[in-house]
Write a protein that holds these residues in place. Structure first.
Motif, PDB file in Angstrom:
ATOM      1  N   GLN A  90     -16.505  -3.547  -6.710  1.00  0.00           N
ATOM      2  CA  GLN A  90     -16.267  -4.618  -5.760  1.00  0.00           C
ATOM      3  C   GLN A  90     -15.589  -4.019  -4.531  1.00  0.00           C
ATOM      4  OE1 GLN A  90     -14.548  -8.171  -7.784  1.00  0.00           O
ATOM      5  NE2 GLN A  90     -14.830  -6.965  -9.642  1.00  0.00           N
ATOM      6  N   SER A  91     -15.978  -4.484  -3.365  1.00  0.00           N
ATOM      7  CA  SER A  91     -15.441  -3.941  -2.118  1.00  0.00           C
ATOM      8  C   SER A  91     -14.504  -4.945  -1.467  1.00  0.00           C
ATOM      9  CB  SER A  91     -16.582  -3.601  -1.145  1.00  0.00           C
ATOM     10  OG  SER A  91     -16.067  -3.247   0.124  1.00  0.00           O
ATOM     11  N   VAL A  92     -13.271  -4.481  -1.233  1.00  0.00           N
ATOM     12  CA  VAL A  92     -12.260  -5.305  -0.568  1.00  0.00           C
ATOM     13  C   VAL A  92     -11.755  -4.529   0.651  1.00  0.00           C
ATOM     14  CG1 VAL A  92      -9.944  -6.293  -0.749  1.00  0.00           C
ATOM     15  CG2 VAL A  92     -11.562  -6.509  -2.653  1.00  0.00           C
ATOM     16  N   VAL A  93     -11.824  -5.141   1.814  1.00  0.00           N
ATOM     17  CA  VAL A  93     -11.372  -4.500   3.044  1.00  0.00           C
ATOM     18  C   VAL A  93      -9.922  -4.878   3.314  1.00  0.00           C
ATOM     19  CG1 VAL A  93     -11.655  -4.373   5.546  1.00  0.00           C
ATOM     20  CG2 VAL A  93     -13.664  -4.360   4.059  1.00  0.00           C
ATOM     21  N   LEU A  94      -9.057  -3.878   3.329  1.00  0.00           N
ATOM     22  CA  LEU A  94      -7.648  -4.062   3.652  1.00  0.00           C
ATOM     23  C   LEU A  94      -7.143  -2.816   4.369  1.00  0.00           C
ATOM     24  CD1 LEU A  94      -6.235  -5.617   0.335  1.00  0.00           C
ATOM     25  CD2 LEU A  94      -6.388  -6.756   2.569  1.00  0.00           C
ATOM     26  N   ASP A  95      -6.292  -3.003   5.340  1.00  0.00           N
ATOM     27  CA  ASP A  95      -5.719  -1.882   6.088  1.00  0.00           C
ATOM     28  C   ASP A  95      -4.281  -1.698   5.637  1.00  0.00           C
ATOM     29  OD1 ASP A  95      -4.924   0.041   7.833  1.00  0.00           O
ATOM     30  OD2 ASP A  95      -5.388  -1.080   9.668  1.00  0.00           O
ATOM     31  N   TYR A  96      -4.037  -0.730   4.769  1.00  0.00           N
ATOM     32  CA  TYR A  96      -2.670  -0.557   4.273  1.00  0.00           C
ATOM     33  C   TYR A  96      -1.774   0.186   5.258  1.00  0.00           C
ATOM     34  CZ  TYR A  96      -4.625   3.882   2.483  1.00  0.00           C
ATOM     35  OH  TYR A  96      -5.260   5.079   2.343  1.00  0.00           O
ATOM     36  N   ASP A  97      -2.327   0.530   6.436  1.00  0.00           N
ATOM     37  CA  ASP A  97      -1.472   1.044   7.508  1.00  0.00           C
ATOM     38  C   ASP A  97      -0.755  -0.091   8.226  1.00  0.00           C
ATOM     39  OD1 ASP A  97      -1.985   3.743   7.111  1.00  0.00           O
ATOM     40  OD2 ASP A  97      -3.789   3.713   8.358  1.00  0.00           O
ATOM     41  N   GLN A  98      -1.199  -1.309   7.982  1.00  0.00           N
ATOM     42  CA  GLN A  98      -0.548  -2.487   8.525  1.00  0.00           C
ATOM     43  C   GLN A  98       0.274  -3.157   7.420  1.00  0.00           C
ATOM     44  OE1 GLN A  98      -0.823  -3.173  11.825  1.00  0.00           O
ATOM     45  NE2 GLN A  98      -2.135  -1.332  11.974  1.00  0.00           N
ATOM     46  N   SER A  99       1.401  -3.732   7.793  1.00  0.00           N
ATOM     47  CA  SER A  99       2.336  -4.264   6.789  1.00  0.00           C
ATOM     48  C   SER A  99       1.694  -5.340   5.922  1.00  0.00           C
ATOM     49  CB  SER A  99       3.590  -4.817   7.470  1.00  0.00           C
ATOM     50  OG  SER A  99       3.244  -5.833   8.409  1.00  0.00           O
ATOM     51  N   ASP A 100       0.911  -6.231   6.526  1.00  0.00           N
ATOM     52  CA  ASP A 100       0.287  -7.300   5.743  1.00  0.00           C
ATOM     53  C   ASP A 100      -0.732  -6.729   4.765  1.00  0.00           C
ATOM     54  OD1 ASP A 100       1.787  -9.148   7.068  1.00  0.00           O
ATOM     55  OD2 ASP A 100       0.196  -9.812   8.423  1.00  0.00           O
ATOM     56  N   GLY A 101      -1.527  -5.763   5.242  1.00  0.00           N
ATOM     57  CA  GLY A 101      -2.521  -5.137   4.371  1.00  0.00           C
ATOM     58  C   GLY A 101      -1.863  -4.363   3.241  1.00  0.00           C
ATOM     59  N   LEU A 102      -0.791  -3.653   3.569  1.00  0.00           N
ATOM     60  CA  LEU A 102      -0.075  -2.880   2.557  1.00  0.00           C
ATOM     61  C   LEU A 102       0.482  -3.793   1.469  1.00  0.00           C
ATOM     62  CD1 LEU A 102       1.107  -0.248   1.498  1.00  0.00           C
ATOM     63  CD2 LEU A 102       3.036  -0.579   3.073  1.00  0.00           C
ATOM     64  N   LYS A 103       1.008  -4.922   1.880  1.00  0.00           N
ATOM     65  CA  LYS A 103       1.566  -5.881   0.925  1.00  0.00           C
ATOM     66  C   LYS A 103       0.495  -6.379  -0.035  1.00  0.00           C
ATOM     67  CE  LYS A 103       4.101 -10.274   0.735  1.00  0.00           C
ATOM     68  NZ  LYS A 103       4.682 -11.380   1.556  1.00  0.00           N
ATOM     69  N   LEU A 104      -0.708  -6.639   0.489  1.00  0.00           N
ATOM     70  CA  LEU A 104      -1.784  -7.140  -0.356  1.00  0.00           C
ATOM     71  C   LEU A 104      -2.307  -6.048  -1.298  1.00  0.00           C
ATOM     72  CD1 LEU A 104      -3.707  -9.278   2.275  1.00  0.00           C
ATOM     73  CD2 LEU A 104      -2.465 -10.144   0.284  1.00  0.00           C
ATOM     74  N   VAL A 105      -2.418  -4.826  -0.806  1.00  0.00           N
ATOM     75  CA  VAL A 105      -2.865  -3.725  -1.669  1.00  0.00           C
ATOM     76  C   VAL A 105      -1.875  -3.523  -2.807  1.00  0.00           C
ATOM     77  CG1 VAL A 105      -3.362  -1.260  -1.816  1.00  0.00           C
ATOM     78  CG2 VAL A 105      -4.157  -2.569   0.157  1.00  0.00           C
TER      79      VAL A 105
END
Length: 407
Positions: A66-81
């Motif tokens: 499954q493909s999930v797009v998240l940017d963990y360089d951004q605080s919101d993305g990191l929180k979700l990862v």
């Protein structure tokens, strides 16, 4: 989908062949594998891409995920990862170009998820001057000695030639990594405790050529002198040409007529007589008296002996060209000599051997029907795995993130 890893959730944080392959093997065993991709997509999507964000390399390494797009360089993305990792049984971390943030390290994640099995894949190991160095497969082949030990050179007879047919360090490390994951999961099943598993591509390259790395003074009498001399030459800053010249003094010329490829009338065949017993059988099949290293007087340093052996080998080569590949396979097999047709990968799509064993199959992809290599292991308790093609970029983002929000 039922399988060995069913009900396991794997979060894949990879940007290379190794991590992707490790994740795919988990998916083949029925784990739920969630691949975290940056907004532009995994870098492998763009290697020789035939369409925007689609490449054969990516598709060959990411089926069933499954493909999930998240940017963990951004605080919101990191929180979700991190929130996804807190729900995981396994995290695969393989980022060759940049380290993951500390929030996604094992030391941080285990605080909330003590049963987590965390796989760390690196290039040169965690310690030493090369610990943080970037790498790829050819760099690993060069550093680990594979490139020079292969003995193939460019036309100048000095510069080593790259081995490009297979990304050995990438793929083999993935299989070693899965052994680590499986072992850690077994330990967790017994104790309820997770752990971090670490492996490197350098260690893989050493292990697959361990017979060359291992030292034994009794067996190495002919090369001990060069080992010592090599240290001196490296200290002196000697050229590669000089080093290879010195090594050649301890590496006598080889006659290897019975474990090598040959041209036939309509293709090529490999003669696989590796032992004395098989070489005796091969001599009969190939109608030759060449003894090679089975000769008690074997001495390739003697020019007359060596030239005569080369003449006999040339006669074998000419003899093989008189018959077809099919004829030679029949002759060699009837003599009990291991053999096989030499093929191109493109020859294999309609191979009866592959089809009869279900080693390849067609999958539905958004680009159309694709032929894929099936999982590397077949389990009697799960004879018919349900394999799906690689996902489009971000296909599962909304659904997966909504599950986190609902929790």
């Amino acid at each position: 989908m039922s399988g060995i890893f069913s009900e396991l959730r794997v979060i894949e944080l990879s940007a290379d062949v190794t991590g992707s392959m490790a994740g795919q093997i988990c998916a083949d065993r029925a784990a739920e594998v969630i691949k975290i991709e940056p907004p532009g997509g995994d870098v492998l999507r763009h290697v020789d891409s035939y369409d925007s964000g689609e490449s054969k390399l990516y598709e060959s390494l990411n089926r069933g995920k499954q493909s999930v797009v998240l940017d963990y360089d951004q605080s919101d993305g990191l929180k979700l990862v991190k929130a996804l990792c807190d729900t995981a049984d396994v995290v695969i971390a393989s980022q060759p170009k940049r380290p993951l943030p500390s929030e996604l390290s094992y030391e941080t994640l285990k605080i909330q998820n003590s049963k987590l099995v965390y796989l760390d894949i690196n290039a040169f190991g965690r310690n030493g001057n090369w610990a943080d160095s970037a790498s790829n497969d050819l760099v690993m082949q060069a550093y680990a000695g594979n490139m020079l030990s292969e003995g193939k050179t460019e036309p100048d007879q000095i510069t080593p030639r790259a081995i490009v047919s297979t990304q050995m360090s990438e793929y083999v490390t993935a299989f070693y990594a899965l052994l680590g994951i499986s072992s850690a999961l077994y330990h967790r099943a017994r104790t309820g405790v997770g752990q971090e598993v670490s492996t490197s591509k350098l260690l893989t390259m050493l292990s697959i050529q361990s017979a060359r790395i291992v030292t034994n003074d009794l067996a190495d009498k002919k090369v001990i002198g060069f080992r010592n001399r090599l240290l001196e030459l490296r200290t002196e800053g000697a050229s590669l040409a000089k080093i290879k010249s010195e090594r050649g003094k301890t590496a006598p010329r080889v006659i290897n007529a019975f474990y090598r490829p040959y041209q036939t009338r309509d293709g090529a065949v490999f003669v696989g007589a590796l032992t004395r017993n098989l070489r005796d059988k091969a001599r009969g099949a190939l109608n030759t008296t060449l003894l090679g290293r089975d000769d008690p007087n074997y001495d390739t340093r003697n020019d007359e002996y060596y030239d005569n052996a080369l003449r006999q080998q040339a006669e074998i080569e000419a003899y093989l060209k008189e018959k077809t590949t099919e004829e030679w396979i029949g002759i060699l097999e009837a003599s009990g000599v291991p053999t096989g047709e030499i093929t191109f990968p493109e020859d294999l799509y309609n191979s009866e051997q592959l089809l009869e064993n279900s080693y390849i199959a067609e999958l539905d992809h958004t680009s159309g029907r694709q032929i894929h290599v099936m999982p590397h292991a077949q389990f009697s308790a799960f004879p018919d795995p349900e394999i799906t093609a690689a996902p489009s970029l971000g296909r599962d983002t909304t659904r997966i993130l909504s599950e986190i929000e609902n929790d």
